[in-house]
Enzyme design. Sequence first.
Site: not given
Ligand code: ADP
Length: 186
Positions: A8, A83, A122, A128, A139
């Site tokens: 994404k 989400r 990654r 990370r 996740r």
């Molecule tokens: P990925 O898509 O690889 O899981 P992201 O960088 O999009 O990683 O998100 C990393 C973390 O940030 C998520 O696992 C969550 O803890 C938090 N996060 C990101 N976006 C949201 C959201 N819309 N609502 C709640 N938590 C979020």
Amino acid sequence: MGPPGAGKGTQAKAVAEHFGVPAISTGDIFRANVNGGTPLGVEAKRYMDAGEYVPDEVTNNMVRSRIAEPDAGNGFLLDGYPRTLAQVTELDAMVEATGHQLDAVLVLTVDQDAVVGRLLKRAEIEGRADDTEDVIRRRLEVYAEETEPLIEVYAARGLVVSVDGLGEIDEVQKRIFGALDSVPQS
Ligand code: ADP
């Protein structure tokens, strides 16, 4: 939309550039706050490190203020938001309040094994904290429980554009542009 590791973030930047709008990534904003040691970062880190979602209220407030910035005046691309169902409702209100409308919900499809492999790779490169195997598994679970059902919600509104996320970055990008170019813009 798409599971963790679907690509994404990578594709969001390219799509946003193509349409001349900012890519707003909630994950990136949270990580910047974690790195900067802000109060938001301190709170978000507890959840992120465990593979859990940050509470809706925190996330919603953050997105609301970000899309009110001048650079988002002509539109924006959201990466990693909404989400949860509560975030969908909140986003509807924000979009209406700012006079925008949602043009499309892009879904990147990938299979689970490919995704775990990508995330572990990654982890080696970027280090990370949420890319360890246990946290990755969590996740993916949270995604399946909380986020995947949203695809149906947006499909019912006729907004979903699905693209196969497997393949080279450039190939996927071409598929995305092809699919989005046929979507009418508001
Ligand atoms: P990925 O898509 O690889 O899981 P992201 O960088 O999009 O990683 O998100 C990393 C973390 O940030 C998520 O696992 C969550 O803890 C938090 N996060 C990101 N976006 C949201 C959201 N819309 N609502 C709640 N938590 C979020």
